[in-house]
Design a protein around this motif. Sequence first.
Motif, short mmCIF file in Angstrom:
data_model
loop_
_atom_site.label_atom_id
_atom_site.label_comp_id
_atom_site.label_asym_id
_atom_site.label_seq_id
_atom_site.Cartn_x
_atom_site.Cartn_y
_atom_site.Cartn_z
N ALA A 171 0.82 -1.21 0.00
CA ALA A 171 0.00 0.00 0.00
C ALA A 171 0.86 1.26 0.00
N LEU A 172 1.95 1.24 0.76
CA LEU A 172 2.85 2.39 0.80
C LEU A 172 3.43 2.68 -0.57
N MET A 173 3.88 1.64 -1.26
CA MET A 173 4.46 1.84 -2.58
C MET A 173 3.44 2.43 -3.55
N VAL A 174 2.21 1.94 -3.47
CA VAL A 174 1.17 2.41 -4.38
C VAL A 174 0.82 3.87 -4.07
N MET A 175 0.59 4.16 -2.80
CA MET A 175 0.18 5.51 -2.43
C MET A 175 1.28 6.54 -2.67
N ASP A 176 2.52 6.09 -2.66
CA ASP A 176 3.63 7.00 -2.90
C ASP A 176 3.57 7.62 -4.29
N VAL A 177 2.96 6.92 -5.24
CA VAL A 177 2.93 7.42 -6.62
C VAL A 177 1.50 7.56 -7.14
N CYS A 178 0.52 7.62 -6.23
CA CYS A 178 -0.87 7.56 -6.68
C CYS A 178 -1.31 8.79 -7.46
N GLY A 179 -0.58 9.90 -7.35
CA GLY A 179 -0.94 11.07 -8.14
C GLY A 179 -0.75 10.87 -9.63
N ALA A 180 0.21 10.01 -10.02
CA ALA A 180 0.50 9.82 -11.44
C ALA A 180 -0.66 9.18 -12.19
N PRO A 181 -1.13 8.00 -11.79
CA PRO A 181 -2.24 7.40 -12.56
C PRO A 181 -3.50 8.25 -12.52
N ALA A 182 -3.74 8.97 -11.44
CA ALA A 182 -4.94 9.78 -11.37
C ALA A 182 -4.92 10.90 -12.40
N LEU A 183 -3.78 11.58 -12.54
CA LEU A 183 -3.70 12.67 -13.52
C LEU A 183 -3.69 12.11 -14.94
N VAL A 184 -3.02 10.99 -15.16
CA VAL A 184 -3.05 10.37 -16.48
C VAL A 184 -4.49 10.01 -16.86
N SER A 185 -5.22 9.44 -15.91
CA SER A 185 -6.62 9.09 -16.17
C SER A 185 -7.43 10.32 -16.55
N ARG A 186 -7.21 11.42 -15.85
CA ARG A 186 -7.94 12.65 -16.15
C ARG A 186 -7.62 13.16 -17.54
N VAL A 187 -6.31 13.21 -17.88
CA VAL A 187 -5.90 13.77 -19.17
C VAL A 187 -6.39 12.89 -20.32
N VAL A 188 -6.22 11.58 -20.21
CA VAL A 188 -6.70 10.69 -21.27
C VAL A 188 -8.21 10.80 -21.40
N GLY A 189 -8.89 10.90 -20.27
CA GLY A 189 -10.34 11.05 -20.32
C GLY A 189 -10.77 12.31 -21.05
N GLU A 190 -10.01 13.39 -20.91
CA GLU A 190 -10.32 14.62 -21.63
C GLU A 190 -10.22 14.42 -23.14
N TYR A 191 -9.19 13.68 -23.58
CA TYR A 191 -9.07 13.38 -25.01
C TYR A 191 -10.26 12.56 -25.48
N VAL A 192 -10.61 11.53 -24.72
CA VAL A 192 -11.71 10.65 -25.12
C VAL A 192 -13.02 11.42 -25.19
N GLN A 193 -13.24 12.32 -24.26
CA GLN A 193 -14.47 13.12 -24.28
C GLN A 193 -14.55 14.01 -25.51
N ARG A 194 -13.40 14.38 -26.07
CA ARG A 194 -13.38 15.19 -27.29
C ARG A 194 -13.45 14.32 -28.55
N GLY A 195 -13.59 13.02 -28.36
CA GLY A 195 -13.74 12.12 -29.50
C GLY A 195 -12.44 11.59 -30.06
N HIS A 196 -11.36 11.68 -29.30
CA HIS A 196 -10.07 11.19 -29.78
C HIS A 196 -9.43 10.30 -28.73
N ALA A 197 -9.36 9.01 -29.00
CA ALA A 197 -8.68 8.09 -28.10
C ALA A 197 -7.18 8.21 -28.36
N PRO A 198 -6.40 8.68 -27.40
CA PRO A 198 -5.01 9.06 -27.67
C PRO A 198 -4.04 7.88 -27.63
N THR A 199 -2.88 8.12 -28.27
CA THR A 199 -1.72 7.26 -28.07
C THR A 199 -0.93 7.82 -26.89
#
Length: 373
Positions: A190-218
């Motif tokens: 749990a410590l290892m995961v929480m140490d870097v948990c900001g990264a996947p959350a922001l990636v999820s947000r940014v990719v989601g923004e692309y998808v909402q605009r109709g473009h699934a990104p690379t």
Amino acid sequence: MKDAKVTLGRKYCGRVSDDEEILVRSTPSSPVGLHRVLDPAGASLPQAAGVLDASPELWPDEVRIDVETLNLDAASFRQLVDKHDGDGDAVRAEVLDIVATRGKMQNPVTGSGGMLIGTVAEVGPQSPLGLAVGDRVATLVSLSLTPLVITDGLAGWDGRSERVPAAGTAVLFGRSIAARLPDDLSPDLALMVMDVCGAPALVSRVVGEYVQRGHAPTVCVLGAAGKSGSLSLAAARAAGATRCIGVVPVDHEADLLRPTGLADAVVVADARSPIGLSDAVAGAGGPADVTVVCVDVPGCEQPAILATAQGGTIIYFSMATSFSAAALGAEGLAADVRMLVGNGYVPGHADLALDLVRRVPAVRALFEGRLTE
């Protein structure tokens, strides 16, 4: 409750139990920790301060943690290991000196720290964090701004791992963040995961923004076999990325990452080589719409820019990043890219990261493999 009384500059505010009183300081405090700044006194926030007051006596809105384990961030640990040529005793001595001198664990070169797990030992009566005595928690704020005292000389640590068994005390402010440790995962995991948990959350947000605009990104992740890198790949896939490219520096990491299926393509490339990286990413289906920098070495700013399509997004999560080099590099390359600083906090970030570990066996296997190293 007894009548209020002042003892040695502290104010009696109640009881934890029938035989344990809470004593907290009666002077004013700041929810962001300004009252703990000793140098320069009151002139900066705790992260930018040179020295903090790390004494365990609390102000009314603070929480004291009995420390169990520190987790040094990757960039800081690498810098210390490189400085001391892998001498674990010297690394341990420097960490002790930093904490004793600064009242916090903040690497003076990288400016970064890490995080910790421990048990809530005392809760000020005005704390808004919702924690209770006895809760086992992971702090979701950096050690670079957390008042910290080490009491065991780090006797259980050999200086050769980011995970640091430790005894001592840490203090959370009124505006700090902490999460209770889940029952279904080991504390170290749990410590290892929480140490870097900001990264996947922001990636999820940014990719989601692309998808909402109709473009699934690379999406291209540099340092893809690491903790933040593997979680970022999983988050990108879950958020709707059409193609995921994982970049690793050596064949060994490629051999670890390929069987997981987290990336559609895994390439071995030096993330510090502008042409080498951009050619490798192009050959794997790039340039990327979203590039995520999770490496723990400097010099990857401009290569990441060249590996990213015009109009794309770069997320810098590495504490080794020079943000002036990134900004000036984009200007010099006439690159129309959006550059984001991964600040480590996105609402719901801990739950998202832990959920990925639970749902994606490949991610969990990579993390658990690190626990045995």
